[in-house]
Design a protein around this motif. Sequence first.
Motif, short mmCIF file in Angstrom:
data_model
loop_
_atom_site.label_atom_id
_atom_site.label_comp_id
_atom_site.label_asym_id
_atom_site.label_seq_id
_atom_site.Cartn_x
_atom_site.Cartn_y
_atom_site.Cartn_z
N TRP A 84 0.83 -1.21 0.00
CA TRP A 84 0.00 0.00 0.00
C TRP A 84 0.86 1.25 0.00
O TRP A 84 0.56 2.24 -0.69
CB TRP A 84 -0.94 0.00 1.19
CG TRP A 84 -2.17 -0.81 0.97
CD1 TRP A 84 -2.45 -2.06 1.43
CD2 TRP A 84 -3.31 -0.42 0.18
NE1 TRP A 84 -3.68 -2.49 0.99
CE2 TRP A 84 -4.24 -1.50 0.23
CE3 TRP A 84 -3.65 0.71 -0.54
CZ2 TRP A 84 -5.46 -1.46 -0.43
CZ3 TRP A 84 -4.88 0.76 -1.19
CH2 TRP A 84 -5.77 -0.31 -1.14
N GLY B 221 2.47 1.47 -3.48
CA GLY B 221 1.48 1.93 -4.45
C GLY B 221 1.21 3.43 -4.33
O GLY B 221 1.15 4.13 -5.34
N GLY C 237 -1.60 3.21 -8.40
CA GLY C 237 -1.32 2.89 -7.00
C GLY C 237 -2.22 1.79 -6.47
O GLY C 237 -1.76 0.87 -5.77
N ILE D 75 -1.13 -1.59 -7.89
CA ILE D 75 0.04 -2.15 -7.20
C ILE D 75 -0.36 -2.75 -5.86
O ILE D 75 0.06 -3.86 -5.50
CB ILE D 75 1.10 -1.05 -7.00
CG1 ILE D 75 1.66 -0.61 -8.35
CG2 ILE D 75 2.23 -1.55 -6.09
CD1 ILE D 75 2.57 0.61 -8.27
N ALA D 76 -1.18 -2.02 -5.11
CA ALA D 76 -1.57 -2.48 -3.78
C ALA D 76 -2.45 -3.72 -3.82
O ALA D 76 -2.30 -4.63 -3.01
CB ALA D 76 -2.30 -1.35 -3.04
N GLY E 280 -0.41 -6.71 -6.10
CA GLY E 280 1.01 -6.94 -5.83
C GLY E 280 1.36 -8.34 -5.39
O GLY E 280 2.41 -8.88 -5.77
N GLY F 101 1.07 -6.60 -10.31
CA GLY F 101 0.55 -5.26 -10.57
C GLY F 101 1.44 -4.40 -11.43
O GLY F 101 1.73 -3.26 -11.08
#
Length: 286
Positions: A62, A65, A191, A194-195, A198, A203
């Motif tokens: 998190w 991201g 973001g 990614i979070a 991931g 991501g």
Amino acid sequence: MDHSQALSKNVEHVAFARLVRDSTFELMLTSVLLFGVVSIVRWMIGPSPTSRAIPGIYGELWIVGATVGLLLAWLIMSPPGRTSRGHANPAISLAMSHFGVFPAAGVVPYAIAQLLGSIVGVVAARAGWGQDVADPPVVFAVIKPAPLWSAAPLFAAEATGMGLIVFIVGYCLSGPRLALQGPWVVGLLIGLGIALLGTSTGGSLNPARQFGPAVVSGHTDELWVFLAAPMAGAGIAARLLQAFQRRRKLLTHRLCGTHPDDRRLDERSGTAQPVALQVQRLRKEP
């Protein structure tokens, strides 16, 4: 050579010079992006006081991201980003060409510049942070999907994720108020990707994101998926949005929500006409 032919030749020369300049800016933007990504992974997930203070991989992702999203938004709004349109992602360049706000001839030069910039950014991060960047768990920030993710579901996830981003960003760029928030929308979506992804797919959502780390680290087994899937998702999403919004067009060709002359969308246009528009009108004249 008459006046219209001379003007057309001049426009072609200027267009080529601008493409070279803008491609160079895209190389710079992508190199800074990847330098930032590798640096963030180095200090948030690699051995450091920061990573030891964060409880678990989910908390780390998190933060990674959010930081990458802010970096990307800043790059889009930077002077080079405003000039080159701030793509830093071959899939975004392809989508913008489908939307008709970016020349199709610029997609390949942009993609080449972005992929080269990815390598430059990774190499610069290795030079700046030392061996820790090459050692586990950083390994040049190369993305490694979870063991259960084979090529097919990985392709579907990356294509779908990039498709959603293109659809939402394209929708935002079709309205003057939302278009001005373009950089933050892009940063937020990347973001979140990614979070949320991931620990499964990694991501990536950007061919340039994985290209440099994979090439430098030598982990290229599934690189083709990370290159092809976002491009496929971007192309499909752009077509779907065009069908969904038949009467609405993108108001800006830049993710930072500005006109070609860098005016904000809420500013009145001047009376001067771009040279390209003059040529188009001259060609229509008998």
